[in-house]
Design an enzyme around this catalytic site. Structure first.
Site: not given
Ligand code: IVH
Length: 590
Positions: A118, A429, A176, A317, A32, A411, A85, A293
């Site tokens: 995530k 070798c 997910e 990340k 990524d 070898c 994101l 968020k």
């Molecule tokens: S919030 C508006 N929360 O990550 C987008 N996404 O890189 C809100 N993902 O498409 C996403 N865990 O598939 C959110 N705890 C989490 C997440 C999550 C995995 C994935 C999701 C998203 C992608 C973005």
């Protein structure tokens, strides 16, 4: 302008390709971070030069979230787009994110943030009307996904019918789908046994499992699901906190991972991240960071979204991590100096976005120290986030199926008896240019940038030249002619001319490069520099003796023994003399 134009077109093509691999084939080949770097480069260049007519496009890559789907499933239009994101792995960016939001609302008051893991899986959206699951889709291009409802229905934790109070009229549940690490390992082990496709990481395995035509296969894969959000949310009960909405969704029967936190201060967010870094290896599913968020739905609405991301959320990340896998074999490679390097092959695993299936163990001493057996479980990591290495053997997991690794005595390429290197760390070798496998590595090294550098003669062409019989030792590079080269498949007339000119250019070579290009055991570029500085001429160097060389400052006894052993070998000496004859080797103190 031409080179900027090329750069932009090239970046667009690269991103298009990686989008296709990631979204359509479920088989990404870059991390990524790498993807983000390419995208950022393109954003910068498009901002500056994108208005140029030549560069205008009807379908800008940067606006595409996903990629076009393969038409296996029917299309499903999302009620609200499934955005991506913005992500970082820099904690200070989160402090800036918080400051920016406060500035936007002209407030010094704390903003509440909802944090969760995530999950590294596959985004799906589930549409419920009056509590009944009517469709389930992948993200696709962000607006239109694939209808995978039949397969989604095999995931037992996903309710087909919402239960409880205040059932919403319409709701899009977003979450997910993923496969547990333990199930992923079993799946790949079975695939190895049955000679079937091996998934490079749990994410690809989840995606591949979800996009099966036969839901019975999906069911067998034991897929999991966690909700992280929602799209349309129409309910009689008005809820204006993201956290409260998720708690309500949980009450309606959906799985939400327990490790989430509503933070009042940004330091709590960072604390949540630090704990996640420590604890992620204990989880039985892959996470690649945390998501932060803004909790207030009012503030979320005010902040809004760009075409790709919401402005109210950000992913923080992780860096590379230790990943568990199982050793399936250990092979032995012959290097350019003849040293034998053990290479551990393991069940492919994804480490920070890159699939890794083998790691060099460097020498038999390290192999002994690691105390690794075939079929052992180990943890692997990417040193400096690049080179795969084995961290440790999971001794507690060792079972009766482990097998001892037998270090070769002869070898594998030429059958010569392997000798102990002078520093006793490795075996080598002793056949030098006469060992086919070693000779190939020697030739590649000789003509590479680290050696005398013959542009256009890399590994592939060297193999072709050996096979045709034009190349036996490095001396043969200088007997190549235009007529010989142009008949080599894939080289052709134009390249032949260039290669011949490159061979001629390579003939002027600094002494240190020449010494290094010979591939003497234990003589790297810094030792070659010391030797070059001392002898100042190739002839003087080859006429040296143990006494002299071992007295040079910085050259130890073992290295001296390696040098003298190499120079005493008649075949080596013959090749070196012919090279000295062909080349213009000069000494320069700079
Ligand atoms: S919030 C508006 N929360 O990550 C987008 N996404 O890189 C809100 N993902 O498409 C996403 N865990 O598939 C959110 N705890 C989490 C997440 C999550 C995995 C994935 C999701 C998203 C992608 C973005």
């Amino acid at each position: 302008m031409k080179s900027i134009y090329d750069k932009i077109v090239n970046l667009r093509l690269q991103l298009k390709y990686h989008n296709y691999r990631y979204y359509t084939l479920d088989a990404s080949v870059i991390s990524d971070d790498m993807y983000d770097k390419l995208r950022d480069q393109l954003i910068k260049l498009e901002k500056k030069y994108g208005k140029n007519n030549l560069l205008k496009t009807d379908n800008p890559i940067l606006k595409q979230i996903g990629s076009k789907k393969l038409h296996i499933f029917s299309e499903c239009v999302h009620q609200t787009p499934m955005l991506s994101l913005k992500s970082t792995n820099n904690v200070s960016d989160i402090i800036r994110f918080d400051e920016k939001i406060k500035k936007r609302f002209n407030t010094v008051n704390t903003i509440k943030y909802y944090c969760d893991f995530k999950i590294d899986g596959l985004a799906v959206t589930l549409l419920y009307k009056n509590g009944i699951l009517v469709s389930a889709a992948t993200r696709g291009d962000g607006w239109i996904g694939e209808n995978i409802k039949n397969n989604i229905c095999t995931i037992t934790s996903i309710p087909k019918k919402i239960v409880g109070n205040n059932i919403p009229k319409i709701i899009e549940i977003r979450g997910e789908v993923f496969i547990k690490k333990s199930d992923f390992l079993i799946l790949n082990q079975c695939s190895v046994l049955n000679k079937k496709k091996i998934f490079s990481n749990p994410r690809n395995a989840a995606a591949g499992s979800l996009r099966q035509l036969d839901p019975r296969i999906t069911k067998k894969r034991n897929l999991m699901f966690f909700v992280y959000g929602y799209g349309v949310f129409i309910s009689n009960k008005k809820i204006y906190s993201h956290y409260d909405r998720l708690m309500q969704i949980q009450k309606w029967g959906f799985p939400i991972h327990e490790n989430c936190l509503l933070c009042n201060k940004v330091v709590d967010v960072i604390d949540f991240y630090n704990k996640a870094c420590v604890n992620r290896s204990k989880l039985d599913f892959e996470i690649d960071g945390i998501v932060i968020k803004v909790d207030s739905i009012f503030l979320q609405r005010k902040l809004g979204c760009t075409e790709k991301y919401p402005r109210w959320a950000v992913a923080l990340k992780f860096f590379s991590q230790d990943v568990e896998t199982k050793i399936i074999d250990v092979t032995f490679q012959i290097g350019r100096t003849g040293t034998i390097t053990p290479v551990a092959h393991f069940i492919p695993v994804n480490i920070s976005g890159v699939t890794v299936c083998k790691a060099s163990v460097y020498n038999f001493r390290i192999l002994k120290k690691l105390n690794v057996f075939i079929n052992d479980y180990v943890t692997v990591y990417r040193a400096g986030d690049v080179i795969p290495k084995i961290r440790a053997v999971l001794i507690n997991k060792r079972d009766k199926y482990v097998r001892k690794i037998i270090f070769p005595k002869y070898c594998m390429s030429c059958g010569s008896k392997l000798l102990h290197s002078f520093n006793l760390t490795t075996y080598y070798c002793p056949s030098n240019f006469l060992c086919p496998a070693q000779n190939l590595q020697r030739l590649i090294h000789f003509s590479s940038k680290s050696g005398i550098y013959i542009k256009g003669l890399g590994r592939k062409n060297i193999i072709k030249l050996i096979n045709i019989g034009y190349l036996h030792t490095p001396v043969d590079f200088f007997t190549l002619t235009y007529d010989k080269l142009q008949v080599v498949p894939g080289i052709g007339k134009k390249l032949s001319n260039k290669i011949i000119s490159n061979i001629n250019n390579s003939k002027n070579v600094r002494l240190e490069k020449f010494i290094y290009s010979l591939g003497i055991l234990d003589v790297g570029i810094s030792i070659a520099k010391i030797l070059s500085k001392y002898y100042k001429s190739a002839i003087k160097f080859i006429n040296t003796n143990f006494q002299t060389v071992s007295n040079i400052k910085g050259i130890g006894v073992n290295i001296s023994k390696s040098i003298i052993t190499f120079l005493k070998n008649k075949n080596n000496l013959c090749i070196i003399l012919k090279l000295i004859d062909q080349l213009n080797i000069f000494f320069s103190s700079q």
